[in-house]
Scaffold this motif. Structure first.
Motif, PDB file in Angstrom:
ATOM      1  N   THR A   1       0.819  -1.219   0.000  1.00 39.89           N
ATOM      2  CA  THR A   1       0.000   0.000   0.000  1.00 39.89           C
ATOM      3  C   THR A   1       0.851   1.267   0.000  1.00 39.89           C
ATOM      4  O   THR A   1       0.321   2.357  -0.215  1.00 39.89           O
ATOM      5  CB  THR A   1      -0.921   0.059   1.227  1.00 39.89           C
ATOM      6  N   ARG A   2       2.134   1.140   0.244  1.00 38.87           N
ATOM      7  CA  ARG A   2       2.995   2.326   0.335  1.00 38.87           C
ATOM      8  C   ARG A   2       3.240   2.915  -1.055  1.00 38.87           C
ATOM      9  O   ARG A   2       3.352   2.177  -2.046  1.00 38.87           O
ATOM     10  CB  ARG A   2       4.345   1.950   0.977  1.00 38.87           C
TER      11      ARG A   2
ATOM     12  N   ARG B   1       8.562   2.965  -0.957  1.00 41.34           N
ATOM     13  CA  ARG B   1       9.143   1.625  -1.043  1.00 41.34           C
ATOM     14  C   ARG B   1      10.591   1.694  -1.524  1.00 41.34           C
ATOM     15  O   ARG B   1      11.458   0.975  -1.022  1.00 41.34           O
ATOM     16  CB  ARG B   1       8.301   0.752  -1.976  1.00 41.34           C
ATOM     17  N   VAL B   2      10.847   2.560  -2.497  1.00 38.39           N
ATOM     18  CA  VAL B   2      12.218   2.724  -2.999  1.00 38.39           C
ATOM     19  C   VAL B   2      13.133   3.188  -1.873  1.00 38.39           C
ATOM     20  O   VAL B   2      14.231   2.644  -1.663  1.00 38.39           O
ATOM     21  CB  VAL B   2      12.248   3.712  -4.174  1.00 38.39           C
ATOM     22  N   ALA B   3      12.697   4.212  -1.138  1.00 39.83           N
ATOM     23  CA  ALA B   3      13.539   4.757  -0.071  1.00 39.83           C
ATOM     24  C   ALA B   3      13.806   3.718   1.005  1.00 39.83           C
ATOM     25  O   ALA B   3      14.932   3.602   1.512  1.00 39.83           O
ATOM     26  CB  ALA B   3      12.886   6.000   0.529  1.00 39.83           C
ATOM     27  N   ALA B   4      12.774   2.940   1.372  1.00 40.50           N
ATOM     28  CA  ALA B   4      12.964   1.917   2.397  1.00 40.50           C
ATOM     29  C   ALA B   4      13.911   0.817   1.927  1.00 40.50           C
ATOM     30  O   ALA B   4      14.738   0.321   2.693  1.00 40.50           O
ATOM     31  CB  ALA B   4      11.615   1.319   2.788  1.00 40.50           C
ATOM     32  N   ALA B   5      13.784   0.422   0.660  1.00 44.14           N
ATOM     33  CA  ALA B   5      14.667  -0.606   0.121  1.00 44.14           C
ATOM     34  C   ALA B   5      16.107  -0.120   0.029  1.00 44.14           C
ATOM     35  O   ALA B   5      17.059  -0.897   0.197  1.00 44.14           O
ATOM     36  CB  ALA B   5      14.173  -1.060  -1.248  1.00 44.14           C
ATOM     37  N   ALA B   6      16.286   1.181  -0.228  1.00 39.33           N
ATOM     38  CA  ALA B   6      17.627   1.740  -0.398  1.00 39.33           C
ATOM     39  C   ALA B   6      18.325   2.027   0.921  1.00 39.33           C
ATOM     40  O   ALA B   6      19.553   2.105   0.974  1.00 39.33           O
ATOM     41  CB  ALA B   6      17.545   3.024  -1.221  1.00 39.33           C
TER      42      ALA B   6
END
Length: 209
Positions: free
Chosen positions: A115-116, A121-126
């Motif tokens: 839902t993000r 999601r990109v920032a969290a993965a990075a």
């Protein structure tokens, strides 16, 4: 007369806490922001703001999501207990919740992750959250790398997921004139159960402010 806590106190504080959260959500943009306090392996306390992403008053937990390898994640691995505080000036209300912490189910973490917004999601993965990085530019380069390699989507990293705080102690507070605040606390014993805990009977009492 200003609002006060019910008299007599309710047997269970969580339905009233749920009502307060719902009322705050209608009036406060950051209604679900809460201060989360943890203690690390060396006994050092730390607090930070996180967002409550779910509250189940019947099961008796609230949930937030984060990088489990972050400072808070490492603290919760070492000492799986936490305290959370919601405070809304506009209502002069405060909720405190304390108790043990468990990992949220992977299915819940996947559901919320999806839902993000893509950028989140990109920032969290990075981000290797809480780890040093030499510059802002270095972090933005990591974001670019994730974006280029995303392909059809950005799966939830294994290190990222939810935590449930199980309510073992709940305090409700209402501000009053002259700082004669209205305050009550409820406690109960939690017993291990499949997927977390199940709660015993609440015991509540008013506290002097």
């Amino acid at each position: 007369m200003r609002e006060a806590l019910p008299e007599p106190l309710p047997d269970d504080p969580l339905p009233l806490a749920e009502t307060w959260l719902a009322e705050a959500a209608k009036a406060v943009k950051t209604a679900t922001a809460m201060s989360l306090a943890t203690v690390d392996l060396d006994g050092n306390p730390t607090a930070r703001m996180v967002i409550c992403r779910g509250f189940d008053p019947r099961a008796g937990w609230l949930v937030f999501y984060t990088d489990r390898e972050s400072a808070k994640g490492r603290a919760l691995t070492a000492r799986p207990r936490a305290a959370a505080v919601f405070h809304w000036d506009v209502f002069e209300r405060q909720i405190r919740v304390e108790g043990p912490v468990t990992l949220a189910p992977d299915a819940d973490s996947d559901r919320y992750w999806n839902t993000r917004p893509v950028e989140a999601r990109v920032a969290a993965a990075a981000s290797a959250q809480s780890r040093p990085i030499p510059s802002r530019a270095a972090f933005l380069a990591r974001i670019d790398d994730v974006t280029r390699g995303a392909g059809d989507g950005i799966p939830r990293p294994p290190r990222w997921g939810g935590y449930r705080i199980w309510a073992e102690r709940v305090e409700l507070w209402v501000g009053q004139p002259g700082r004669a605040h209205d305050r009550a606390v409820w406690t109960r014993t939690l017993l291990p159960s499949e997927g977390g805990f199940r709660g015993g009977v609440w015991s509540g009492t008013r506290l002097m402010p």
